[in-house]
Design an enzyme around this catalytic site. Structure first.
Site, mmCIF file in Angstrom:
data_model
loop_
_atom_site.group_PDB
_atom_site.id
_atom_site.type_symbol
_atom_site.label_atom_id
_atom_site.label_comp_id
_atom_site.label_asym_id
_atom_site.label_seq_id
_atom_site.Cartn_x
_atom_site.Cartn_y
_atom_site.Cartn_z
ATOM 1 N N HIS A 175 3.063 -6.938 11.055
ATOM 2 C CA HIS A 175 2.808 -6.935 9.612
ATOM 3 C C HIS A 175 4.072 -7.138 8.777
ATOM 4 C CE1 HIS A 175 0.252 -6.359 6.194
ATOM 5 N NE2 HIS A 175 0.890 -5.275 5.777
ATOM 6 N N SER B 247 0.898 -7.935 1.658
ATOM 7 C CA SER B 247 -0.037 -6.906 2.091
ATOM 8 C C SER B 247 -0.952 -6.525 0.921
ATOM 9 C CB SER B 247 0.723 -5.714 2.658
ATOM 10 O OG SER B 247 -0.152 -4.836 3.335
ATOM 11 N N ASP C 4 -0.170 -9.556 13.657
ATOM 12 C CA ASP C 4 -0.339 -8.553 12.606
ATOM 13 C C ASP C 4 -1.554 -7.683 12.905
ATOM 14 O OD1 ASP C 4 -0.611 -7.096 10.273
ATOM 15 O OD2 ASP C 4 -0.242 -8.797 8.944
ATOM 16 N N TYR D 43 0.825 -1.201 0.000
ATOM 17 C CA TYR D 43 0.000 0.000 0.000
ATOM 18 C C TYR D 43 0.863 1.256 0.000
ATOM 19 C CZ TYR D 43 -4.292 2.615 1.208
ATOM 20 O OH TYR D 43 -5.386 3.452 1.212
#
Length: 322
Positions: free
Chosen positions: A302, A186, A273, A90
């Site tokens: 994460h 992710s 996470d 992201y």
């Protein structure tokens, strides 16, 4: 951060409800058919002459709406054992070829797709804009852009770009159509999972790390972290449109994508996470329709397994295509 989601013994059996819209298949078939009305128009230029031990190409192709999507194509100068289409986290951008040498060093070519509109605030810069948009309100970021209509939604465009990236990779010198993988962590994991579902037999292996956009309706009730918090903030301020927004998310949720993906897959999750809760990763894994394995990192957030996970993914793909 201590564990906050389900315990591991429950995660291994966690099979959340699939909220697949009745028109899910026709929605995506129509979306991809519209994209394919535009010539793929792959453009290739030499790049990174300062890296003489790999062949680097600056690539672009037509994605959603015919919009130009940029990518790096990097392959070893020797034998190429397969191609990995790499998707980004992201906010990340494609950066420079120097950032993407692990796969070529392991004997694989890689096509690194820039994510439209991103790469302005992460450590790696992007070079692909997003000419499309929506007039509906959204929370700063990307998760809620166009969320009141799945046809306007940001990830409709991104997932279409990703399928077109696979199609572009197949046109490049050195690509073996029987050895094409997708990979990401992710957001990149969400894109890899969606591409596995939407590109069908074009994808022959999938590497899906700590995936975003999986079991979204549960995730927004577990985490206060971005990017999911962007959706929480939207739902909390646009209360009359909450269910409309969540129905849009159902079109891109990894739980449904997983049920339509059949290529051999390697998943990874981290039990601490707080950004992409492990129940989402396990939910997608347990719904995944193809051969699969999962790596669990009990004491990681994460970041997951970081370099150890990349090494394990390389070894997994080397063994798969030995």
């Amino acid at each position: 951060m201590p564990e906050f989601d389900l315990p591991l013994e429950q995660l291994r059996d966690y099979l959340p409800e699939r909220r697949e819209p009745q028109d899910w298949r026709s929605f995506w078939d129509t979306t991809l058919a519209e994209a394919r009305e535009h010539d793929l128009a792959v453009q290739v230029r030499p790049g990174a002459a300062y890296l003489p031990n790999v062949v680097t190409r600056d690539v672009s192709f037509a994605g959603f709406g015919g919009h130009r999507i940029n990518a790096w194509h990097i392959q070893p100068t020797g034998t190429v054992h397969g191609t990995v289409v790499q998707f980004l986290g992201y906010g990340d951008g494609r950066g420079t070829p120097l950032d993407w040498l692990a796969w070529p060093a392991a004997g694989f070519a890689t096509l690194v797709m820039d994510t439209r509109g991103q790469g302005a605030r992460a450590r790696r810069g992007g070079s692909t804009g997003d000419p499309a948009g929506s007039n509906s309100p959204y929370v700063e970021g990307f998760l809620t852009q166009g969320i009141l209509d799945p046809r306007d939604y940001f990830y409709r465009r991104v997932f279409t770009d990703a399928v077109r990236a696979v199609e572009a990779a197949l046109t490049l010198d050195g690509t073996d159509p029987d050895r094409l993988a997708v990979a990401g962590a992710s957001q990149g994991g969400a894109i890899a999972l969606a591409t596995s579902a939407l590109a069908g037999d074009l994808v022959r292996a999938s590497i899906i790390g700590v995936p975003f956009l999986a079991d979204v309706r549960r995730a927004v009730r577990l985490t206060e972290q971005r990017p999911y918090y962007e959706l929480v903030a939207f739902l909390g301020t646009h209360r009359a449109h909450a269910e409309t927004a969540l129905r849009t998310m159902d079109y891109v949720d990894g739980i449904t994508m997983a049920a339509h993906a059949t290529a051999p897959a390697r998943f990874s999750v981290a039990l601490m996470d707080t950004i992409c809760p492990p129940s989402g990763g396990f939910g997608a894994y347990n719904h995944y329709a193809g051969p699969k394995q999962i790596e669990v990192y009990p004491f990681n957030n994460h970041e997951g397994g970081e370099a150890d996970d990349q090494i394990a993914a390389i070894r997994w793909l080397q063994d798969l295509w030995r």
